[in-house]
Design an enzyme around this catalytic site. Sequence first.
Site, PDB file in Angstrom:
ATOM      1  N   SER A 128      53.273  40.194  56.925  1.00 22.66           N
ATOM      2  CA  SER A 128      52.440  39.762  55.801  1.00 22.66           C
ATOM      3  C   SER A 128      51.843  40.975  55.082  1.00 22.66           C
ATOM      4  O   SER A 128      52.596  41.838  54.628  1.00 22.66           O
ATOM      5  CB  SER A 128      51.367  38.781  56.293  1.00 22.66           C
ATOM      6  OG  SER A 128      50.825  38.040  55.224  1.00 22.66           O
ATOM      7  N   ASP A 166      55.574  33.366  55.639  1.00 23.56           N
ATOM      8  CA  ASP A 166      54.765  34.405  56.270  1.00 23.56           C
ATOM      9  C   ASP A 166      55.104  34.577  57.755  1.00 23.56           C
ATOM     10  O   ASP A 166      55.054  33.631  58.536  1.00 23.56           O
ATOM     11  CB  ASP A 166      53.295  34.007  56.124  1.00 23.56           C
ATOM     12  CG  ASP A 166      52.335  35.128  56.480  1.00 23.56           C
ATOM     13  OD1 ASP A 166      52.585  35.850  57.452  1.00 23.56           O
ATOM     14  OD2 ASP A 166      51.313  35.266  55.775  1.00 23.56           O
TER      15      ASP A 166
END
Length: 283
Positions: A39, A177
């Site tokens: 991320s 993510d």
Amino acid sequence: MVTVGVALGGGGVAGCAHLGVLRALEEARISIHSIAGTSAGAIFAALYACGCTPVQMIQQLPQITRGTLDYDYSTLLRKLVRRGVKVQGLVKGRKLHQLVKGLIGDTLMSDVKIPLAIMAADLKQARPVIFASRPLIEPAPDADIVTDIRVADAVVASCSIPLIFKPFIHGDRVLVDGGLLENCPVNAVHALGADKVIAVDMTRADPVQTPFDSMLGVVKRAVSIVLAAQVKQLTGRANVVLRPEVHPENFLDFSKAVTCMEVGYSYTHKRIDEIRRSLQPDP
């Protein structure tokens, strides 16, 4: 020679602390031989592996603003006035892609300067996906390994927070993510061949006095608790765990980007002697 790897975890704007950590390590002449990110951590891991210095990345912080979030207003509007319009996420992710691509171009994973791994999660297969710049030394039987991708694409996939960003499509994979399955990629750094690992963890689940009087507040707290428990297990394999005390009001509070970087720098600078000791060869 002991090889050192760094694992940069997710955490939204709090992840800007990673830049301070990298700057402090560089000033202390602690060499980084491999790096992985999830991320927000994927952004800085990718830029570092492609040759951007911490100072160069810090100079780019003013570009990371709310303007980086390109909300898909047209689709949202059509959803309001027409049935059947599907909304996969609020943010398209193109501006983030342009930001990263503007710094590293169309660099392929196989072309980066130091070994790099970026984490994503495949919604279809419910499996981690590791975008890797080299064959892994440690096996990763529970993950899919992908090498044929541009670095900027891998970064956007890793940053595609469910509900906020649209999933990133790569072949037949629907990617989101990487923090969903591995928010601090310690295992990936080991798999790249690092002897010693520095993990930078941005997750927080300390006791709070919040009344939790909104649905969003409950969801955010629940996610924080799950991530903190997950990362506690992952960082057990790290030789050093750094947890800079950064507390932006929310994970997209871009006004705190520089402050988070500064906190990461001062925190790491204070722990440099301890870090050096932990990176010494095993007896």
